[in-house]
Design an enzyme around this catalytic site. Structure first.
Site, PDB file in Angstrom:
ATOM      1  N   ASP A  51       0.826  -1.213   0.000  1.00 42.42           N
ATOM      2  CA  ASP A  51       0.000   0.000   0.000  1.00 42.42           C
ATOM      3  C   ASP A  51       0.863   1.266   0.000  1.00 42.42           C
ATOM      4  O   ASP A  51       1.975   1.267   0.515  1.00 42.42           O
ATOM      5  CB  ASP A  51      -0.896  -0.033   1.258  1.00 42.42           C
TER       6      ASP A  51
ATOM      7  N   HIS B 151       3.015   2.955  -8.826  1.00 44.89           N
ATOM      8  CA  HIS B 151       2.895   1.510  -9.073  1.00 44.89           C
ATOM      9  C   HIS B 151       4.162   0.995  -9.761  1.00 44.89           C
ATOM     10  O   HIS B 151       4.687  -0.055  -9.401  1.00 44.89           O
ATOM     11  CB  HIS B 151       1.669   1.200  -9.937  1.00 44.89           C
TER      12      HIS B 151
ATOM     13  N   SER C  12      -8.447  -5.210   4.837  1.00 45.40           N
ATOM     14  CA  SER C  12      -9.001  -4.937   3.502  1.00 45.40           C
ATOM     15  C   SER C  12      -9.378  -6.197   2.701  1.00 45.40           C
ATOM     16  O   SER C  12      -9.010  -6.330   1.527  1.00 45.40           O
ATOM     17  CB  SER C  12      -8.035  -4.084   2.677  1.00 45.40           C
TER      18      SER C  12
ATOM     19  N   LEU D 213      10.459 -21.205  -4.095  1.00 37.37           N
ATOM     20  CA  LEU D 213       9.523 -20.230  -3.529  1.00 37.37           C
ATOM     21  C   LEU D 213       8.285 -20.128  -4.423  1.00 37.37           C
ATOM     22  O   LEU D 213       8.412 -20.164  -5.649  1.00 37.37           O
ATOM     23  CB  LEU D 213      10.239 -18.876  -3.448  1.00 37.37           C
TER      24      LEU D 213
HETATM   25  C1  FPP Z   1      -1.823   0.039  -3.509  1.00 40.30           C
HETATM   26  O1  FPP Z   1      -1.367   1.361  -3.484  1.00 40.30           O
HETATM   27  C2  FPP Z   1      -1.230  -0.694  -4.633  1.00 40.30           C
HETATM   28  C3  FPP Z   1      -1.928  -1.295  -5.636  1.00 40.30           C
HETATM   29  C4  FPP Z   1      -3.396  -1.273  -5.734  1.00 40.30           C
HETATM   30  C5  FPP Z   1      -1.251  -1.986  -6.737  1.00 40.30           C
HETATM   31  C6  FPP Z   1       0.025  -2.659  -6.383  1.00 40.30           C
HETATM   32  C7  FPP Z   1       0.668  -3.169  -7.603  1.00 40.30           C
HETATM   33  C8  FPP Z   1       1.982  -3.140  -7.876  1.00 40.30           C
HETATM   34  C9  FPP Z   1       3.035  -2.655  -6.964  1.00 40.30           C
HETATM   35  C10 FPP Z   1       2.434  -3.704  -9.149  1.00 40.30           C
HETATM   36  C11 FPP Z   1       2.542  -5.158  -8.913  1.00 40.30           C
HETATM   37  C12 FPP Z   1       2.936  -5.898 -10.062  1.00 40.30           C
HETATM   38  C13 FPP Z   1       3.291  -7.203  -9.949  1.00 40.30           C
HETATM   39  C14 FPP Z   1       3.812  -7.929 -11.125  1.00 40.30           C
HETATM   40  C15 FPP Z   1       3.216  -7.921  -8.664  1.00 40.30           C
HETATM   41  P1  FPP Z   1      -2.427   2.542  -3.643  1.00 40.30           P
HETATM   42  O2  FPP Z   1      -2.534   2.851  -5.078  1.00 40.30           O
HETATM   43  O3  FPP Z   1      -3.707   2.140  -2.984  1.00 40.30           O
HETATM   44  O4  FPP Z   1      -1.714   3.703  -2.849  1.00 40.30           O
HETATM   45  P2  FPP Z   1      -2.431   4.899  -2.041  1.00 40.30           P
HETATM   46  O5  FPP Z   1      -3.156   4.252  -0.902  1.00 40.30           O
HETATM   47  O6  FPP Z   1      -1.262   5.707  -1.602  1.00 40.30           O
HETATM   48  O7  FPP Z   1      -3.319   5.592  -3.006  1.00 40.30           O
END
Ligand code: FPP
Length: 252
Positions: free
Chosen positions: A21, A38, A197, A132
């Site tokens: 997050d 992201h 969540s 893993l």
């Molecule tokens: C939450 O942060 C993050 C996500 C909804 C997406 C996470 C995805 C990645 C890091 C890419 C993953 C890719 C692979 C291949 C595993 P948020 O957007 O809710 O952050 P905020 O709460 O600060 O808005």
């Protein structure tokens, strides 16, 4: 003493689940669009997998996209899906080199065709890897997973494949998307939020929870080790008393 050497290799969490997050906030802090966060979250994914491999953790499950995330602006959803496709392709050599088996859980049929194809190909190519297991939770919701399990078990009861009396925790476990994984030992959530969540509600029944203020794109190998050290410093009692646990430890 560096953080890695503080880890007791005999008590490593077998299964670590992570709620990644804070990507959006990380990007906003630098005046950038959310997707920039992201993209930068991928380094944190890589470092976490390396750290897990180093200490012998057998399974890492990432909350990459929840059923609720479909409600985000289309631009962000599309960007996340293409990031998924690109990064899976790019990381394949690393998965092979590090003997990582890729797995996915969630309502996968809802993913765009292209993403589903790349995902299934990678699952297939890595299926004999065994150091893993990386499980990507995509279009995942834990309550939905439990509803599906109840439906599938009910069908078996109606078809006389199992009786109501036979339904126990094992049977429920075996009907979850995570049937092949051990229970979660350690759940990490970044960015200071202290919520679950709708993530792995059944599977975290006895997990230790680790909340850190670090935003996901800043999460590094040492942050992973720090969570493991904290996990090891807590006493996991599984409902038993401290004395019972001490006796058990003496015997082992
Ligand atoms: C939450 O942060 C993050 C996500 C909804 C997406 C996470 C995805 C990645 C890091 C890419 C993953 C890719 C692979 C291949 C595993 P948020 O957007 O809710 O952050 P905020 O709460 O600060 O808005």
């Amino acid at each position: 003493m560096d953080i890695l050497s503080q880890i007791d290799r005999t008590k490593v969490p077998k299964h670590v689940a992570i709620i990644m997050d804070g990507n959006g906030r990380w990007a906003k802090k630098q005046g950038m669009a959310r997707i920039f966060g992201h993209k930068n979250g991928l380094k944190a994914v890589r470092e976490s997998l390396e750290a897990a491999g180093e200490i012998g953790t057998k399974a890492v499950t990432l909350y990459a996209f929840s059923t609720e995330n479909w409600n985000r602006p289309k631009l962000e959803v599309d960007a996340l899906m293409s990031l998924l496709v690109q990064s899976l392709k790019k990381e394949l050599p690393t998965f092979q080199k590090n003997d990582i088996k890729v797995n996915a859980i969630g309502r996968l049929s809802q993913l765009p065709e292209k993403a589903l194809k790349v995902l299934n190909d990678i699952i297939d190519v890595t299926k004999t890897n065994s150091s893993l297991t990386l499980t990507l939770s995509l279009s995942y919701g834990s309550r939905e997973e439990i509803v599906n399990a109840v439906k599938n078990i009910s069908k078996k009861v109606v078809n006389n494949e199992i009786s109501v009396e036979e339904i126990d925790e094992n049977i429920i476990n075996n009907h979850l998307y995570t049937f092949s994984l051990p229970d979660v030992d350690l759940l990490i959530r970044t960015s200071g939020e202290q919520r679950i969540s709708n993530f792995l509600l059944w599977q975290i029944a006895y997990a230790e929870l680790h909340f850190t203020n670090v935003l996901w794109p800043d999460f590094r190998r040492d942050d992973f080790y720090k969570a493991v050290v904290e996990y090891q410093n807590r006493e996991r009692r599984f409902g038993k008393t401290s004395e019972q646990i001490e006796n058990l430890n003496d015997k082992n």
